[in-house]
Design a protein around this motif. Structure first.
Motif, mmCIF file in Angstrom:
data_model
loop_
_atom_site.group_PDB
_atom_site.id
_atom_site.type_symbol
_atom_site.label_atom_id
_atom_site.label_comp_id
_atom_site.label_asym_id
_atom_site.label_seq_id
_atom_site.Cartn_x
_atom_site.Cartn_y
_atom_site.Cartn_z
ATOM 1 N N SER A 49 0.842 -1.181 0.062
ATOM 2 C CA SER A 49 -0.089 0.048 -0.019
ATOM 3 C C SER A 49 0.807 1.255 0.081
ATOM 4 C CB SER A 49 -0.778 0.124 1.351
ATOM 5 O OG SER A 49 -1.793 -0.683 1.652
ATOM 6 N N GLY A 50 0.418 2.202 0.175
ATOM 7 C CA GLY A 50 1.073 3.651 0.480
ATOM 8 C C GLY A 50 0.755 4.431 1.329
ATOM 9 N N THR B 293 -8.444 1.067 1.934
ATOM 10 C CA THR B 293 -8.528 1.335 3.439
ATOM 11 C C THR B 293 -7.096 1.362 4.055
ATOM 12 O OG1 THR B 293 -10.977 0.361 3.398
ATOM 13 C CG2 THR B 293 -9.615 0.281 5.403
ATOM 14 N N GLU B 294 -6.357 0.273 3.538
ATOM 15 C CA GLU B 294 -5.067 0.383 4.304
ATOM 16 C C GLU B 294 -4.120 1.412 3.885
ATOM 17 O OE1 GLU B 294 -0.833 -2.256 3.402
ATOM 18 O OE2 GLU B 294 -2.745 -2.958 2.546
ATOM 19 N N LEU B 295 -4.266 2.103 2.951
ATOM 20 C CA LEU B 295 -3.514 3.537 2.279
ATOM 21 C C LEU B 295 -3.999 4.556 3.140
ATOM 22 C CD1 LEU B 295 -1.549 4.926 0.758
ATOM 23 C CD2 LEU B 295 -3.086 5.345 -0.985
ATOM 24 N N ALA C 264 2.352 0.761 4.592
ATOM 25 C CA ALA C 264 1.554 0.386 3.608
ATOM 26 C C ALA C 264 2.129 -0.309 2.346
ATOM 27 C CB ALA C 264 0.452 1.175 3.162
ATOM 28 N N GLY C 265 1.544 -1.558 1.912
ATOM 29 C CA GLY C 265 2.239 -2.262 0.749
ATOM 30 C C GLY C 265 3.002 -3.346 1.051
ATOM 31 N N ILE D 56 -0.933 -1.933 -2.074
ATOM 32 C CA ILE D 56 -1.138 -0.405 -2.409
ATOM 33 C C ILE D 56 -2.294 -0.331 -3.441
ATOM 34 C CG2 ILE D 56 -0.190 1.657 -3.402
ATOM 35 C CD1 ILE D 56 2.536 1.171 -1.989
ATOM 36 N N PRO D 57 -3.192 0.541 -3.400
ATOM 37 C CA PRO D 57 -4.125 0.654 -4.513
ATOM 38 C C PRO D 57 -3.653 0.883 -5.726
ATOM 39 C CG PRO D 57 -4.701 2.058 -2.662
ATOM 40 C CD PRO D 57 -3.399 1.604 -2.343
#
Length: 548
Positions: free
Chosen positions: A24-25, A264-266, A277-278, A284-285
């Motif tokens: 993610s990021g 959501t994670e980002l 994130a990631g 990551i989106p």
């Protein structure tokens, strides 16, 4: 989820920001609080928050077979050796390792001060029991083959000899003798892999389900102990004060949430709820990657891993090699990595990553070779007695729930329709359900990835040596098997590499798996997290991590 034999990509020691999640990021946010505990840096709270994406398949080291489980087990357990910050195996539970002159017998002497989290001593018998439990034919351990380097291990798993004849023996409480089938130069690296971890045999013998939940029965021997496991929600690890090297452990707490949505994670990362994130544990989106690149926040690191589609070779039409190759050749991999994944991935036209076989940047076949694919399709249909693609059974492509997997599957679905005229439906399931279906053969085409367990091509090729284990394709080939067997006995490095390349050629000629791309780790992190170690295989260790 683990190997150190190549020289190009040994280990990426990443100066991170409060630990891993898996793809993610986000913006760099301070996660440090003002309630620091002992072992930290000043008054900064030594607590890390990461996302592991989903429920682990199993937190029994002998049953685990996935990167999510590995991300937890590498923190809570420890083997005879551990991969250090430089990517090399070093003594861990063992304080001394002696080898025979012919390199087939290893004698490991355990440290005097190693304990389980309930205070029991870690003994050589715990290692012997754990390995033999995995090799028991009654144990459904997908990774049992990782122990086949040990003498009679494969025969025991096949039921040809008793597990008592396996070449692992506790000479006393602190001495473990291991006899190998053949000299294995990377064996000390293998003993750092989770299938080789010990288990508290006293507890496991009396409580077969000891590993199902956090609590008194769940004993481990690593730098952290699991204190909370709220299934499908979160896992909390705390520093194990009884760990033999506790002085090197700075983090007091790691919270691993299970959020299977990259957006959501980002957002949680941007809001300071996550420190990472990631990759290697989150996602990551995809649509956020260009912006994160532009802002300079995104980090991309190559790792030894292959994203591929597996064919169930026991089900028509994928019992035919030409049909499998037609499906594989008609995929435009360059378009996938440029337009969908966007994380520096490399199109894969081979099974073994180019970090191990540099020639595989080109591979064994041409990407997006639609004309050849059409010719192979015609040939395959003739061999199966099909007059047209309308004679095909209904075909389903399966994948575990993920934005990236879904977009890749949709793109390849369109390619197969446009290039071959074949309709393919899509099916997704959560990870635990999905992997069970693959192992049960309840699929036609299934997405999976493989990250090296140790740094040697054999780890990617041995997957398809025998039916069962992680070989969900059901494919076998005697010539392929013989080449791998010869490679195990070949002491000349160049000759051994040639044998492995010949085996890979057979794999690509038969195409039980269609490689899609070679992995990279793509992530953003909090700059206050330091000394998280991610190996060139994508494994993460928090033993040395701390918060500034």
């Amino acid at each position: 989820m683990r190997k150190s034999k190549w020289s190009l990509l040994l280990t990426l020691t990443l100066v991170l920001s409060m630990v891993l999640a898996a793809c993610s990021g986000g913006d760099d946010k301070d996660k440090a609080g003002d309630d620091g505990k002992s072992g930290g840096s000043g008054d900064v709270a030594q607590e890390l928050n990461v996302n592991i994406n989903t429920e682990p398949f199993s937190l029994n080291p002998g049953l685990a077979n996935d990167t999510t489980s590995s991300a937890v087990l590498l923190q809570t357990f420890e083997g005879l050796t551990r991969i250090n910050q430089d990517g090399e195996p070093e003594p861990a539970m063992a304080k001394e390792i002696k080898k025979s002159d012919d390199l087939t017998t290893y004698t490991f002497t355990l440290r005097d001060d190693v304990k389980w989290t309930n205070g029991d001593p870690v003994t050589a018998q715990d290692f012997e029991w754990a390995w033999k439990w995995v090799l028991d034919p009654k144990t459904d351990a997908q990774y049992a083959y990782q122990l086949f380097y040990v003498k009679n291990a494969e025969k025991a798993k096949n039921g040809d000899v008793s597990v008592d004849e396996v070449g692992v023996k506790a000479l006393d409480e602190k001495t473990l003798e291991v006899t190998l089938e053949n000299p294995t130069p990377y064996f000390e690296e293998l003993t750092a892999f989770y299938t080789y971890f010990p288990v508290n045999s006293k507890i496991a013998k009396e409580n077969p389900d000891w590993y199902q939940d956090a609590g008194e029965l769940y004993t481990s021997n690593g730098p952290f102990k699991m204190t909370t496991w709220e299934h499908s929600d979160k896992i909390i690890l705390e520093k194990n004060e009884d760990y033999w090297d506790a002085g090197a452990v700075k983090l007091n707490k790691i919270t691993m949430i299970m959020v299977n949505d990259p957006n959501t994670e980002l957002n949680m990362y941007k809001n300071g709820e996550l420190d990472w994130a990631g990759s290697p544990t989150g996602n990551i989106p995809l649509e956020a990657i260009p912006t994160l690149k532009k802002e300079g926040d995104l980090q991309i690191k190559p790792i030894a891993g292959t994203y591929w589609y597996k064919f169930n070779t026991e089900k028509e039409p994928f019992n035919n090699a030409n049909i499998r190759k037609a499906f594989a050749y008609s995929i435009n991999r360059q378009a996938i990595v440029e337009q969908i994944t966007k994380g520096g991935q490399v199109p894969a036209m081979g099974a073994v990553p180019p970090t191990m076989f540099p020639e595989n940047e080109k591979g064994y076949f041409k990407d997006n070779d639609v004309e050849t694919a059409k010719e192979l399709l015609e040939k395959g249909m003739e061999e199966l007695g099909y007059d047209s693609v309308e004679d095909f059974p209904e075909i389903t492509l399966s994948y575990n729930t993920s934005e990236a997997h879904a977009k890749i599957a949709q793109a390849i679905q369109d390619m197969w329709k446009n290039n071959l005229g074949i309709d393919v439906s899509l099916e997704n399931a959560e990870w635990a359900v999905y992997i069970e279906k693959l192992h049960a053969g309840d699929y036609q085409i299934g997405r999976l990835g493989w990250l090296g367990d140790f740094n040697d091509p054999i780890n990617f090729l041995e997957l398809y040596k025998e039916k069962g284990g992680n070989n969900d394709t059901r494919w076998t080939n005697e010539d392929y098997k013989e080449l791998l067997n010869k490679s195990a006995k070949e002491t000349d490095a160049e000759k051994r590499e040639e044998l492995l390349k010949q085996a890979e050629q057979i794999l690509m000629d038969e195409m039980p798996v269609s490689p899609i791309y070679f992995y990279t780790n793509v992530y953003v992190k909090n700059d206050k997290v330091k000394d998280v170690v991610i190996s060139g295989l994508g494994d993460v260790q928090y033993k040395w991590a701390h918060i500034e």
